[in-house]
Design a protein around this motif. Sequence first.
Motif, PDB file in Angstrom:
ATOM      1  N   VAL A   1       0.840  -1.205   0.000  1.00 18.10           N
ATOM      2  CA  VAL A   1       0.000   0.000   0.000  1.00 18.10           C
ATOM      3  C   VAL A   1       0.873   1.254   0.000  1.00 18.10           C
ATOM      4  O   VAL A   1       0.599   2.230  -0.718  1.00 18.10           O
ATOM      5  CB  VAL A   1      -0.951  -0.002   1.205  1.00 18.10           C
ATOM      6  N   ALA A   2       1.948   1.226   0.797  1.00 14.40           N
ATOM      7  CA  ALA A   2       2.849   2.386   0.860  1.00 14.40           C
ATOM      8  C   ALA A   2       3.496   2.644  -0.498  1.00 14.40           C
ATOM      9  O   ALA A   2       3.629   3.800  -0.931  1.00 14.40           O
ATOM     10  CB  ALA A   2       3.917   2.155   1.929  1.00 14.40           C
TER      11      ALA A   2
ATOM     12  N   VAL B   1       0.870   4.143  -2.864  1.00 15.60           N
ATOM     13  CA  VAL B   1       0.616   5.537  -2.493  1.00 15.60           C
ATOM     14  C   VAL B   1       1.768   6.426  -2.946  1.00 15.60           C
ATOM     15  O   VAL B   1       1.547   7.534  -3.475  1.00 15.60           O
ATOM     16  CB  VAL B   1       0.398   5.643  -0.969  1.00 15.60           C
TER      17      VAL B   1
ATOM     18  N   LEU C   1       1.070   9.292  -5.672  1.00 16.71           N
ATOM     19  CA  LEU C   1       1.252  10.706  -5.341  1.00 16.71           C
ATOM     20  C   LEU C   1       2.334  11.343  -6.206  1.00 16.71           C
ATOM     21  O   LEU C   1       2.200  12.507  -6.621  1.00 16.71           O
ATOM     22  CB  LEU C   1       1.605  10.849  -3.860  1.00 16.71           C
TER      23      LEU C   1
END
Length: 290
Positions: free
Chosen positions: A30-31, A34, A38
Motif C-alpha cells: 500500500v505504501a 501511495v 502521489l
Amino acid sequence: MAVLELERDVATEAPVRRPRRVGMLFIGSVAWIVLIGLSAIFADWLPIQSPTDMDLLAKRAPLFSPGHILGTDHLGRDELSRLIYGGRVSLLVGLLAPVIGVIIGGCLGMVAGYFRGRLETFAVGGVDVLLAFPPLVFVLAVTAFMGQSVANITIVIGVLGIPAFTRVARAVTLTLSEREFVTAARALGATHSRILMRELLPNVALPLLAFFLLAVAVTIVVEGALSFLGLGVPPPTASWGSMIGEGRENLDIAPWLAFLPAGFMFLTVLAFNVIGDTLRALTDPRPGAL
C-alpha cells in the motif's frame, strides 16, 4: 450441576475467533502504491526536470550523477523524471481500463447469472467470441484506425477485459441467486431490479473489487508490453514499457536504462497483486453465511 459443568467445559473449549491480520507485506505494498500514485499526480510540482528536456552532453550519465540522481537516457533526458511521468501513464491506463471492464462486464455478468435462459446464452456466447478474437490484431486495428493515444489504448484494453469481469460476476451471481436472502426477498415481493441492486450487488462487488486490483496489475503489464512493441503511447511521452524498449538497445553500456523501469513495473505489479490477494482473502464469505 453436571449440565452446568458441561456447558462450562464447552465454553472453555470453544475456539476464539481472532481478527485476520494483513501483515507487513500488505502495508508495504500500500505504501509503494501511495508513493507512486502521489508522485505521478503531483509530478508537475515536484523539483524534477522535464521528461522531454535533452542534454546531449550528458547522454547515458551513470547513477548518482550531479543533477541526475538516476542518470540519463540515450538522449540525455533525466531518468528519474521519465520514471515518474511514465508511472503516470502506466497507472492511468492501469486504473481506467479495468473500470470499463468492471462496469460493463459486471453488469452483464450479474444480469446473465440472475435471469439465465436465453440472456445468459447470448452473454456467454458474446464473451466467448470476444475471447476468441486475437487481442493483438484487435489492438493493431484500433490503433491504425483511431491512432495511438492514452485514451485509445485505455479503451482497447478495457474492452478486452470485459469477458473476465463478466465471468467473475456471473459465477458469483449464480452462487448467490439461490441463497436464502434472495429467496426471502422474492417471497416478500421484491422486484428483480431491487434484488439485483440491494441484495446481489453488495455481495458481488467485493469479489469484483479484489479481481479489479488484480486486473490493474495485468493491465499495467499489458500496457508496458504494447509500449515495448511500439503500439502504446507515441513518443516523446514516457511510459515504463517504452523506456524498457529504449533501454534494450543500451544493455551493454547502460543496463540501468532498462532495469530501472522494469524494476518499477515489477514492484507496482507485485504490490497490486498482494493487495488484491489480501482483500480477496479478507472478503471471502464464510461457508453457511447468509
